[in-house]
Design an enzyme around this catalytic site. Structure first.
Site, PDB file in Angstrom:
ATOM      1  N   HIS A 400       0.801  -1.233   0.000  1.00  9.32           N
ATOM      2  CA  HIS A 400       0.000   0.000   0.000  1.00  9.32           C
ATOM      3  C   HIS A 400       0.824   1.269   0.000  1.00  9.32           C
ATOM      4  CE1 HIS A 400      -3.990  -1.843   0.811  1.00  9.32           C
ATOM      5  NE2 HIS A 400      -3.246  -2.789   1.351  1.00  9.32           N
ATOM      6  N   LYS A 588      -7.675  14.078   4.273  1.00 11.96           N
ATOM      7  CA  LYS A 588      -6.833  12.871   4.260  1.00 11.96           C
ATOM      8  C   LYS A 588      -5.816  13.035   5.365  1.00 11.96           C
ATOM      9  CE  LYS A 588      -5.872  14.075  -0.062  1.00 11.96           C
ATOM     10  NZ  LYS A 588      -6.070  12.850  -0.804  1.00 11.96           N
ATOM     11  N   ARG A 589      -5.029  11.986   5.628  1.00 14.29           N
ATOM     12  CA  ARG A 589      -3.986  12.158   6.631  1.00 14.29           C
ATOM     13  C   ARG A 589      -3.045  13.294   6.247  1.00 14.29           C
ATOM     14  NH1 ARG A 589      -3.592   8.437  11.051  1.00 14.29           N
ATOM     15  NH2 ARG A 589      -1.581   9.425  11.429  1.00 14.29           N
ATOM     16  N   LYS A 594       1.505  14.332   0.559  1.00 10.29           N
ATOM     17  CA  LYS A 594       0.151  14.663   0.099  1.00 10.29           C
ATOM     18  C   LYS A 594       0.007  16.161  -0.209  1.00 10.29           C
ATOM     19  CE  LYS A 594      -1.894  10.854   2.754  1.00 10.29           C
ATOM     20  NZ  LYS A 594      -2.646   9.996   1.816  1.00 10.29           N
ATOM     21  N   THR A 696      -8.332   6.869  -1.840  1.00  7.33           N
ATOM     22  CA  THR A 696      -9.715   6.392  -1.935  1.00  7.33           C
ATOM     23  C   THR A 696     -10.688   7.545  -1.669  1.00  7.33           C
ATOM     24  OG1 THR A 696      -9.357   5.569   0.311  1.00  7.33           O
ATOM     25  CG2 THR A 696      -9.420   3.935  -1.441  1.00  7.33           C
ATOM     26  N   LYS A 700     -14.350   8.724  -3.317  1.00  5.99           N
ATOM     27  CA  LYS A 700     -15.548   9.077  -2.543  1.00  5.99           C
ATOM     28  C   LYS A 700     -16.100  10.417  -2.987  1.00  5.99           C
ATOM     29  CE  LYS A 700     -13.710   6.304   1.111  1.00  5.99           C
ATOM     30  NZ  LYS A 700     -12.713   6.272   2.179  1.00  5.99           N
TER      31      LYS A 700
END
Ligand code: 26W
Length: 853
Positions: A400, A588-589, A594, A696, A700
């Site tokens: 992952h 998100k985290r 990111k 993910t 969504k």
């Protein structure tokens, strides 16, 4: 094959029941059971349901329907649903076992994962059982809003983020499609910390979820297993065989707590089994009798520490002894349980790999490989070659993350002392692997060393996982390609067929049907409701992309959802963002790769632009963030501080606050995501290309009609393929460009010097916001003190990011075009369903079919 201990009578019964079927005959799946349907029908009856709720209220909570508060009602109703599921499970157990015995086309699927981010269960279970209306009827009489009841339930936050939520979506998909599946994890007493923002900083509080969450846990004290740690280990030769002795190990009891997993329109009820640690010698009577009360209970405490708390870091291994103990504890209990179940059903281990698929979700459960070897060899006298054949054909592994720092490695001395027998087996796997690798790459000792499990006094868990699995997959096309080209390149050369891709997916029922019922109804109206169970049907919705009636409805639904979110923000934070502003969401985290910082830099430049052009004609913008940082992640915590200080300054500056708002949602979790996703206009997916395995949240928001602004990273690449380049806003370097630019020496300062807008934004960090200066972040972006400056290349992609946002703003003003894009995004989210992912896993990796139709 016999265990050295005695065989139980149920083993023997099972052996008689085995009727192996010749391969190639018809579909094995059984029709949905009548018994299961009868149970559902009984509980759907309002009178019966009410009677059960009343019984629980009087007998357990000593109250009644009239006097019970919402929290008591939540408990009573959940308890009744749980009881119904228990009855259904009993029936399902008989059916699935009978199918398993009658065919070789089905397998039992075990999904082992350190994290399952389940969120709330009541609403989802009612939806799946088709009993929402029964409960609504009862609540109406009592004048209680269903959402108020659902919100009594604490999230089961037994996960950090993407990995754990994926596991939860997969359990839903496995069950809905009738696969015989069990999830294994740990019953953490405290889930992921609750986040509070205090003066802009993240502060962590314990997540004590059990008081409200316990209703879904079914303790199975009768089904405990013992896990051994440490001990004095000796190997010796006897009769030409290598034997060993292990003396005085510390033993811990693993007590299972089962959560029933429902699926939509099925009588299948699978389970998620969570192990809780308990000391086997719970009390030292000697110490107690000697008056040493504290020490008498001390052992108990040390064992129970194992499942006390979830490690709150994703993508950064802690390397702590307790974490390794958690991993082996989960693995050993699960493997013992799996082997026991196999023997009960078939009475033999010979067909183990034909009837069992064990999936390890990332490397955290990789000890499954040596642990199964241990059980087969030590408890059932199997030889190495046969055991290895069975194990390596049973286990499969999903990677992952490609972040180098996230790849788990354990110190060999720690592994050896904590699990001496397991370490010895790992050594033997390693020895045999080296011989084989040397044969494949003759003379290349460098390669063999690099690929092997043991090296530099470390056990490399990713290598162990690849070596011990028959299939390895990544979670998006791009990510799986990077695994083959880079992370696992040598293994790929040695065995190309081992590597495959299964793109992630999300549970449509939770993330569309339940969280956005208005949009789901509109889709029903347009194309019927088949898409709820057959996701590929959703594509048909695209035919309505130019239908004015549908476009106006989509517009209204989005606005209603934004009003709802705005009210929620008002309730929790005390101000209501304007629902007519664009809602731009990055949730998100918190992680450098990111690039929430890239978003922040652009917000700063927007802020400055408005200050300089007070009369500028623009659509107001609301930037919404949700993010938790690992408690020890210094950089990440500073970005949270920056976002909060920025929010404080912008929201309180009357010169800009009607045009710009920044919201940092506290304690981002599954249940806040369910409120947030349907209200997003714009989905920010802006990681540095090549770093985000899949994502993910992108799926969504997409299915809820948000338009993505993103890099060509993870599943964004496939989102673009699905919707076409005109219905997504892509910017920035590709993964290959990133690789090239980093190799040729990335100079962030040069980028900064040549872009005045960027320079102004970066310089503004020094002055800071709301009285806090951020020159440390400016340093991080420009000065190569630690590693390189701006390691995730925020500055490099800034200009194109701003360009993409400008394109997006223009598109937003053409409402018909925007809603057209929105419909296209919802419709082509079709391929990102967890049902589709699970079908792919079943076909490509597990080679198994459903047991129920
Ligand atoms: C050992 C520390 C640690 C803990 C958790 C390392 C790595 C992890 C996870 C594997 C990180 C994770 O959650 N990865 C995310 O997995 C999602 C589901 O596949 C992907 O969508 C995300 O892109 C990926 O970051």
């Amino acid at each position: 094959m016999k265990k050295k201990t005695h065989k139980t009578s149920s083993d023997l019964k099972a052996v008689e029941a085995v009727k192996p079927e010749s391969p190639g005959t018809g579909s094995p799946a059984l029709q949905q059971s009548h018994e299961g349907d009868k149970i559902k029908a009984r509980y759907s009856n309002p009178a019966y349901f009410r009677e059960n709720v009343e019984q629980y209220l009087t007998n357990i909570l000593h109250t009644d329907l009239k006097t019970a508060d919402t929290s008591q009602l939540y408990k009573a109703i959940s308890q009744v649903i749980n009881k119904e599921l228990g009855e259904m499970r009993l029936e399902y157990n008989k059916e699935r076992k009978s199918v398993q015995l009658s065919t070789d086309k089905t397998k039992k699927i075990y999904y082992i994962c350190m994290e399952f981010l389940m969120g709330q269960s009541l609403k989802n279970n009612l939806y799946n059982l088709g009993q929402t209306e029964t409960v609504k009827g009862l609540l109406k009489e009592l004048n209680i809003e269903p959402e108020a009841l659902y919100d009594e339930e604490p999230d089961a936050g037994l996960g950090n983020g993407g990995l754990g939520r994926l596991a939860a979506c997969f359990m839903d998909a496995l069950t809905t499609q009738g696969y015989d599946a069990t999830g294994y994890s740990l019953c953490y007493e405290y889930g992921l910390f609750r986040q509070k923002i205090v003066d802009g900083w993240q502060v962590e509080f314990p997540d004590n979820w059990l008081p409200g969450g316990r209703v879904w846990l079914n303790p199975r004290e009768d089904d405990t297993f013992t896990v051994s740690f440490y001990g004095e280990y000796h190997e010796y030769w006897e009769d030409g065989k290598l034997k060993y002795s292990l003396q005085h190990p510390q033993t811990v009891e693993a007590v299972p707590y089962d959560i029933f997993i429902t699926g939509s329109e099925t009588t299948a009820v699978n389970k998620l089994r969570l192990w809780s640690a308990r000391n086997s010698a719970s009390f030292d009577m000697n110490a107690f009798n000697n008056g040493d009360f504290t020490n008498a209970a001390r052992n108990t405490n040390s064992a129970e520490m194992i499942t006390k708390v979830l490690y709150p870091a994703d993508n950064i291994p802690e390397g702590k002894e307790l974490r390794l103990k958690q991993q082996y504890f989960m693995v050993s209990a699960s493997c013992q349980n799996i082997v026991r179940d196999q023997l009960h059903l078939y009475g033999t281990l010979d067909n183990f790999h034909k009837k069992t698929a064990i999936h390890i979700n990332d490397t955290h459960p990789a000890l499954v490989i040596p642990e199964l070897m241990r059980i087969f060899m030590d408890d059932y006298d199997m030889g190495w070659d046969k055991a290895w054949h069975i194990v390596s054909n049973t286990v499969s592994y999903t990677n992952h993350t490609v972040l180098a720092e996230a790849l788990e490695k354990w110190n060999t001395a720690l592994v050896q002392s904590m699990m001496p027998r397991i370490y010895s087996i790992i050594q033997e796997i390693d020895r045999r692997f080296r011989i084989e690798a040397f044969r494949k790459f003759p003379g290349d000792t460098g390669k063999t060393d690099y690929m092997s499990i043991l090296g530099d006094q470390q056990v490399r868990m990713a290598n162990l996982s690849v070596i011990g699995s028959h299939k390895v997959n990544g979670v998006s096309q791009l990510h799986s390609q990077i695994l083959k080209d880079d992370v696992f390149h040598d293994y790929y050369l040695a065995d190309p067929d081992k590597f495959t891709n299964v793109t992630n997916g999300i549970a449509f029922r939770r993330w569309l049907c339940q969280s956005n019922p208005a949009l789901a109804s509109l889709i029903d109206e347009c194309i019927g409701s088949e898409y709820r169970l057959d996701s590929s049907q959703l594509e048909k919705f695209a035919a309505f992309r130019s239908d004015k009636y549908v476009l106006d409805k989509v517009d209204k639904i989005k606005r209603d959802n934004k009003v709802r979110l705005s009210n929620y923000i008002n309730r929790t934070m005390g101000f209501a963002p304007d629902p007519d502003s664009v809602f731009i969401v990055q949730a998100k985290r918190m992680h450098e790769y990111k690039r929430q910082l890239l978003n922040a830099l652009r917000i700063i430049s927007r802020y400055q632009m408005i200050l300089e052009n007070p009369g500028v004609d623009m659509r107001p913008e609301t930037y919404i963030f949700g993010a938790k940082a690992a408690p020890t992640y210094y950089h990440a915590k500073f970005i949270i501080l920056l976002l909060n200080k920025l929010a404080q300054e912008i929201n309180n500056n009357p010169a800009v606050s009607d045009k710009l708002k920044v919201v940092f949602l506290e304690n981002y979790s599954v249940s806040t995501a369910e409120k947030l996703m349907p209200a997003a206009d714009v989905s920010e997916q802006i990681s540095l290309a090549g770093k985000e395995a899949s994502g993910t949240g992108n799926m969504k928001m997409m299915i809820n009609g948000a338009i993505t602004i993103g890099t060509l990273d993870g599943a964004n690449v496939e989102i673009r393929q699905a919707v076409g380049p005109e219905n997504i806003f892509i910017f920035g370097q590709t993964a290959e460009e990133v690789y090239r630019n980093l190799r040729s020496g990335y100079n962030s300062r040069a980028v900064y010097e040549r872009d005045p807008v960027l320079k102004q934004a970066v310089d503004r960090l020094e002055i800071g916001f709301s009285g806090t200066e951020f020159s440390n972040i400016k340093d991080y972006l420009l000065n190569p003190t630690y590693s390189i400056a701006d390691p995730y290349m925020c500055l490099m992609d800034f200009k194109d990011y701003c360009r993409a946002h400008d394109d997006l703003s223009a598109a937003y003003e053409d409402r018909d075009r925007w809603n057209f894009m929105s419909v296209v995004n919802t419709a082509y989210a079709e391929r990102f369903s967890a049902d589709r992912s699970i079908k792919d896993y079943a076909e490509k990796i597990w080679h198994s079919q459903p047991v129920l139709k």
